[in-house]
Enzyme design. Structure first.
Site, PDB file in Angstrom:
ATOM      1  N   THR A  46      -4.176  -2.013   8.295  1.00  0.00           N
ATOM      2  CA  THR A  46      -3.803  -1.025   7.263  1.00  0.00           C
ATOM      3  C   THR A  46      -4.283   0.396   7.558  1.00  0.00           C
ATOM      4  O   THR A  46      -4.059   1.288   6.734  1.00  0.00           O
ATOM      5  CB  THR A  46      -4.354  -1.449   5.879  1.00  0.00           C
ATOM      6  OG1 THR A  46      -5.749  -1.710   6.002  1.00  0.00           O
ATOM      7  CG2 THR A  46      -3.651  -2.681   5.363  1.00  0.00           C
ATOM      8  N   ASP A  72       5.726   0.986   1.280  1.00  0.00           N
ATOM      9  CA  ASP A  72       6.641   2.107   1.065  1.00  0.00           C
ATOM     10  C   ASP A  72       6.784   2.966   2.327  1.00  0.00           C
ATOM     11  O   ASP A  72       7.742   3.734   2.445  1.00  0.00           O
ATOM     12  CB  ASP A  72       6.124   2.981  -0.093  1.00  0.00           C
ATOM     13  CG  ASP A  72       4.674   3.413   0.085  1.00  0.00           C
ATOM     14  OD1 ASP A  72       3.928   2.736   0.835  1.00  0.00           O
ATOM     15  OD2 ASP A  72       4.271   4.430  -0.505  1.00  0.00           O
ATOM     16  N   LEU A 127      -5.061 -12.510  12.782  1.00  0.00           N
ATOM     17  CA  LEU A 127      -3.586 -12.552  12.807  1.00  0.00           C
ATOM     18  C   LEU A 127      -3.031 -12.243  14.199  1.00  0.00           C
ATOM     19  O   LEU A 127      -1.871 -12.544  14.494  1.00  0.00           O
ATOM     20  CB  LEU A 127      -3.019 -11.550  11.795  1.00  0.00           C
ATOM     21  CG  LEU A 127      -3.136 -11.922  10.312  1.00  0.00           C
ATOM     22  CD1 LEU A 127      -2.657 -10.777   9.435  1.00  0.00           C
ATOM     23  CD2 LEU A 127      -2.348 -13.184   9.980  1.00  0.00           C
ATOM     24  N   TYR A 139       2.486   2.502  11.799  1.00  0.00           N
ATOM     25  CA  TYR A 139       2.191   1.513  10.746  1.00  0.00           C
ATOM     26  C   TYR A 139       3.503   1.083  10.083  1.00  0.00           C
ATOM     27  O   TYR A 139       3.782  -0.118   9.919  1.00  0.00           O
ATOM     28  CB  TYR A 139       1.214   2.131   9.736  1.00  0.00           C
ATOM     29  CG  TYR A 139       1.014   1.346   8.468  1.00  0.00           C
ATOM     30  CD1 TYR A 139       0.263   0.166   8.454  1.00  0.00           C
ATOM     31  CD2 TYR A 139       1.547   1.799   7.257  1.00  0.00           C
ATOM     32  CE1 TYR A 139       0.069  -0.545   7.265  1.00  0.00           C
ATOM     33  CE2 TYR A 139       1.343   1.097   6.076  1.00  0.00           C
ATOM     34  CZ  TYR A 139       0.617  -0.081   6.089  1.00  0.00           C
ATOM     35  OH  TYR A 139       0.429  -0.766   4.910  1.00  0.00           O
ATOM     36  N   ALA A 192      -3.443  -7.299   6.754  1.00  0.00           N
ATOM     37  CA  ALA A 192      -2.613  -6.432   7.595  1.00  0.00           C
ATOM     38  C   ALA A 192      -3.510  -5.447   8.318  1.00  0.00           C
ATOM     39  O   ALA A 192      -4.678  -5.252   7.941  1.00  0.00           O
ATOM     40  CB  ALA A 192      -1.609  -5.658   6.735  1.00  0.00           C
TER      41      ALA A 192
HETATM   42  N1  LIG Z   1      -3.498   0.126   0.865  1.00  0.00           N
HETATM   43  C1  LIG Z   1      -2.337   0.670   0.598  1.00  0.00           C
HETATM   44  O1  LIG Z   1      -2.259   1.823   0.138  1.00  0.00           O
HETATM   45  C2  LIG Z   1      -1.047  -0.080   0.833  1.00  0.00           C
HETATM   46  C3  LIG Z   1       0.181   0.562   0.559  1.00  0.00           C
HETATM   47  C4  LIG Z   1       1.369  -0.128   0.759  1.00  0.00           C
HETATM   48  C5  LIG Z   1       1.331  -1.422   1.228  1.00  0.00           C
HETATM   49  N2  LIG Z   1       0.144  -2.022   1.496  1.00  0.00           N
HETATM   50  C6  LIG Z   1       0.157  -3.406   2.000  1.00  0.00           C
HETATM   51  O2  LIG Z   1      -0.439  -4.233   1.007  1.00  0.00           O
HETATM   52  C7  LIG Z   1      -1.162  -5.301   1.640  1.00  0.00           C
HETATM   53  C8  LIG Z   1      -2.588  -5.297   1.131  1.00  0.00           C
HETATM   54  O3  LIG Z   1      -3.199  -4.047   1.432  1.00  0.00           O
HETATM   55  P1  LIG Z   1      -4.744  -3.770   1.095  1.00  0.00           P
HETATM   56  O4  LIG Z   1      -4.855  -2.340   0.742  1.00  0.00           O
HETATM   57  O5  LIG Z   1      -5.268  -4.816   0.202  1.00  0.00           O
HETATM   58  O6  LIG Z   1      -5.377  -3.945   2.557  1.00  0.00           O
HETATM   59  P2  LIG Z   1      -6.902  -3.905   2.975  1.00  0.00           P
HETATM   60  O7  LIG Z   1      -7.788  -3.687   1.811  1.00  0.00           O
HETATM   61  O8  LIG Z   1      -7.008  -2.985   4.145  1.00  0.00           O
HETATM   62  O9  LIG Z   1      -7.142  -5.399   3.468  1.00  0.00           O
HETATM   63  C9  LIG Z   1      -6.536  -5.895   4.608  1.00  0.00           C
HETATM   64  C10 LIG Z   1      -7.235  -7.183   4.992  1.00  0.00           C
HETATM   65  O10 LIG Z   1      -6.646  -7.639   6.209  1.00  0.00           O
HETATM   66  C11 LIG Z   1      -7.685  -8.004   7.083  1.00  0.00           C
HETATM   67  N3  LIG Z   1      -7.273  -7.900   8.466  1.00  0.00           N
HETATM   68  C12 LIG Z   1      -7.133  -6.791   9.229  1.00  0.00           C
HETATM   69  N4  LIG Z   1      -6.804  -7.129  10.487  1.00  0.00           N
HETATM   70  C13 LIG Z   1      -6.728  -8.481  10.507  1.00  0.00           C
HETATM   71  C14 LIG Z   1      -6.444  -9.430  11.513  1.00  0.00           C
HETATM   72  N5  LIG Z   1      -6.187  -9.081  12.783  1.00  0.00           N
HETATM   73  N6  LIG Z   1      -6.457 -10.736  11.185  1.00  0.00           N
HETATM   74  C15 LIG Z   1      -6.741 -11.134   9.918  1.00  0.00           C
HETATM   75  N7  LIG Z   1      -7.028 -10.284   8.925  1.00  0.00           N
HETATM   76  C16 LIG Z   1      -7.021  -8.982   9.226  1.00  0.00           C
HETATM   77  C17 LIG Z   1      -8.798  -7.033   6.769  1.00  0.00           C
HETATM   78  O11 LIG Z   1     -10.019  -7.486   7.298  1.00  0.00           O
HETATM   79  P3  LIG Z   1     -11.084  -6.403   7.813  1.00  0.00           P
HETATM   80  O12 LIG Z   1     -11.458  -5.576   6.634  1.00  0.00           O
HETATM   81  O13 LIG Z   1     -12.206  -7.237   8.350  1.00  0.00           O
HETATM   82  O14 LIG Z   1     -10.388  -5.590   8.863  1.00  0.00           O
HETATM   83  C18 LIG Z   1      -8.729  -7.002   5.252  1.00  0.00           C
HETATM   84  O15 LIG Z   1      -9.453  -8.055   4.670  1.00  0.00           O
HETATM   85  C19 LIG Z   1      -0.990  -5.068   3.134  1.00  0.00           C
HETATM   86  O16 LIG Z   1       0.094  -5.817   3.592  1.00  0.00           O
HETATM   87  C20 LIG Z   1      -0.671  -3.608   3.271  1.00  0.00           C
HETATM   88  O17 LIG Z   1       0.067  -3.327   4.432  1.00  0.00           O
HETATM   89  C21 LIG Z   1      -1.057  -1.385   1.300  1.00  0.00           C
END
Ligand SMILES: NC(=O)c1ccc[n+]([C@@H]2O[C@H](COP(=O)([O-])OP(=O)(O)OC[C@H]3O[C@@H](n4cnc5c(N)ncnc54)[C@H](OP(=O)(O)O)[C@@H]3O)[C@@H](O)[C@H]2O)c1
Length: 291
Positions: free
Chosen positions: A61, A101, A36, A124, A59
């Site tokens: 994260t 959030d 990204l 973040y 993202a």
């Molecule tokens: N986790 C939470 O508690 C939480 C809370 C609120 C909102 N959210 C939002 O919900 C969404 C999903 O979160 P999630 O927990 O499923 O996230 P996650 O498990 O951390 O997955 C994020 C994905 O994004 C990929 N990624 C990271 N950097 C990247 C880049 N430069 N280019 C392309 N891909 C990239 C990661 O790949 P790698 O593993 O290879 O880095 C991973 O596959 C996100 O938008 C996050 O901000 C999450």
């Protein structure tokens, strides 16, 4: 319908891939094949695939690491979403994007609405808020789902940490001064798929009519301590646990680079009322996660 999913290996991306399989052809990619932070390649990918819908659960994260490398976090969380929105607007397609959030400071003391003023207190949150705003500024067909405390049994995250600690420590201490809305990744993915399916044969018209920002999370609120307690008590392999005590602790006892909001639970009434989709209580999803 062709769906491009960026971030297929993440907690949410993994579930989105599965939940959207019956909606059309899903082309699922992830880092490092798609980065990204590489805007040119990103534009090229979208122009080549020409998706009807682009799902972006990817993202930066790592909340603490974002304090140390804010430029990279900004590229991924703030700049890229705007680029995705621009490319989808050129194609006349829709972007479904996810935010957090952590755009809020946590001072409200009750569940946050979409109309509440964001005021992020860490890098973040700053980046994710800028990402939401960039998507909105493009003005194409887009839905941004702000979610909270996402978990899955499959990979990483708080739930797996708690289950590991319960097998390593007799006395566990978990903070009780951070409150959010625990959200099962599968529930979030299935709610997203249901929204797309609501459009029937014409999802783009439907998504256009409902473009905007929505809170979408597990119903209710819990402290990290309450969340951990449910995870431990409902663990079907409880005999493997050695933890005998779970004690409440304070965030200040575990210093981290990033500040966290003390209260960031989300009020998801707008989502439920708009799409006629009731959201399950956070505790119910924990039970279902275990099967
Ligand atoms: N986790 C939470 O508690 C939480 C809370 C609120 C909102 N959210 C939002 O919900 C969404 C999903 O979160 P999630 O927990 O499923 O996230 P996650 O498990 O951390 O997955 C994020 C994905 O994004 C990929 N990624 C990271 N950097 C990247 C880049 N430069 N280019 C392309 N891909 C990239 C990661 O790949 P790698 O593993 O290879 O880095 C991973 O596959 C996100 O938008 C996050 O901000 C999450």
């Amino acid at each position: 319908m062709r769906i491009l999913l960026i971030g297929r290996n993440g907690q949410l991306g993994w579930e989105l891939h599965r939940a959207c399989m019956t909606l059309g052809e899903v082309i699922a990619v992830d880092y490092p094949e798609v980065d990204l932070a590489q805007v040119g390649a990103l534009r090229e990918l979208i122009a080549t695939v020409k998706p009807t819908i682009l799902l972006n659960p990817a993202a930066y994260t790592n909340v603490d690491k974002a304090e140390i490398e804010p430029e990279l976090a900004h590229k991924v969380n703030a700049v890229a979403p705007g680029v995705l929105a621009e490319e989808m607007k050129k194609l006349g397609g829709a972007l479904i994007h996810y935010s957090t959030d952590y755009v809020f400071d946590g001072d409200k003391g009750s569940s946050y609405l979409e109309t509440d003023q964001p005021n992020p207190i860490n890098q973040y949150g700053v980046g994710k808020l800028a990402g939401e705003q960039a998507v909105q500024a493009v003005g194409g067909i887009s839905l941004t789902f702000r979610t909270s405390w996402v978990y899955s049994l499959r990979v990483g995250g708080f739930v797996n940490k708690v289950l590991a600690w319960a097998r390593q420590q007799e006395v566990m201490r978990i903070v009780d001064d951070q409150t959010g809305s625990p959200t099962w990744a599968r529930m979030l993915a299935e709610a997203t798929a249901q929204v797309i399916a609501r459009g029937g044969g014409n999802p783009l018209d439907y998504l256009q009519q409902h473009s905007g920002l929505y809170h979408l999370a597990g119903a209710g609120a819990a402290s990290r301590y309450e969340w951990a307690r449910e995870v431990i008590e409902r663990d079907p392999k409880r005999d493997e646990q050695i933890a005998t005590q779970l004690l409440p602790a304070k965030t200040a006892e575990f210093p981290n680079p990033a500040s966290r909001p003390v209260f960031s639970a989300l009020d998801c009434s707008k989502f439920s009322e708009t799409f006629l989709l009731p959201l399950p209580d956070w505790k119910e999803s924990i039970q279902l996660m275990y099967g």
